[in-house]
Scaffold this active site. Structure first.
Site, PDB file in Angstrom:
ATOM      1  CE  LYS A 160      10.494  -4.893   0.791  1.00  9.57           C
ATOM      2  NZ  LYS A 160       9.297  -5.234   0.793  1.00  9.57           N
ATOM      3  CD  GLU A 217      10.572  -0.084   4.124  1.00  7.08           C
ATOM      4  OE1 GLU A 217      10.770   0.180   3.079  1.00  7.08           O
ATOM      5  OE2 GLU A 217       9.613  -1.004   4.833  1.00  7.08           O
ATOM      6  CB  CYS A 218      17.998  -0.507   2.180  1.00 10.00           C
ATOM      7  SG  CYS A 218      17.824  -1.644   0.625  1.00 10.00           S
ATOM      8  CB  CYS A 277       0.660 -11.239  -8.614  1.00  6.78           C
ATOM      9  SG  CYS A 277      -0.701 -10.344  -9.386  1.00  6.78           S
TER      10      CYS A 277
END
Length: 193
Positions: A15, A86-87, A143
């Site tokens: 992100k 980091e919204c 994962c």
């Protein structure tokens, strides 16, 4: 026409790297960027956003009591795009303020962050983005079993998955691991025994 964008994913899905690459792409086209992050995120310093792959940039730290609409109008109205890293740590009111900037000034706002915490509960800022963003896109991660990771499993100092605690606990690979829900639930069951 500008939009409010929400790009979300589990820990480790790139992100912040994508936020920084997006910033670079706008600046490469001589467009000015207001690049910000919630002030609660001090992992790399108050004014630095850094990705796991080493990309970094200066960021405007925004405390939870700051009116981002007012901040934009007073100090950054010349910026052609707003990017938020980091919204998930924004308040719902700040998300509404960003949405209003899109409407009033036709400025795109791109928000990058987590959807849920380590217990799979939505962060308040993320919930509001799901409610009002015009564009929502998942950034996928994997994962260890190979399935799509959707859970941000919090780890203790021994590497065990944690299932209680405060919603906000800053950390990276030292404290979190992206997992699929099946593996997360399996860990939960194993650790009960």
């Amino acid at each position: 026409m500008a939009k409010l964008y929400f790009k979300y994913g589990a820990m480790g899905c790139s992100k912040t790297a994508q936020a920084l690459i997006t910033k670079f792409n706008y600046e490469e086209r001589n467009m000015s960027v207001m690049f910000m992050k919630p002030a609660i995120d001090t992992r790399d310093g108050l004014t630095v956003a850094r990705s796991r792959i080493g990309l970094e940039a200066e960021a405007i730290p925004v405390a939870s009591d700051v009116d981002v609409y007012d901040l934009y109008v007073r100090e950054y109205k010349d910026r052609q795009v707003i990017i938020v890293d980091e919204c998930q740590f924004l308040t719902p009111e700040q998300v509404d303020q960003l949405g209003q900037i899109v409407i009033d000034f036709d400025v795109p706002v791109l928000c990058f962050g987590l959807a849920t915490d380590f217990l799979t509960h939505l962060f308040p800022g993320s919930q509001r983005l799901f409610e009002i963003a015009e564009s929502i896109k998942e950034i996928k991660s994997v994962c260890r079993c190979g399935a799509k990771a959707t859970v941000n499993a919090r780890l203790d100092e021994k590497g065990r998955v944690v299932f209680q605690g405060e919603q906000v606990c800053l950390g990276g690979n030292d404290k979190y691991m992206a997992m699929c829900r099946k593996c997360w639930l399996k860990k939960r069951q194993e650790q009960k025994n």
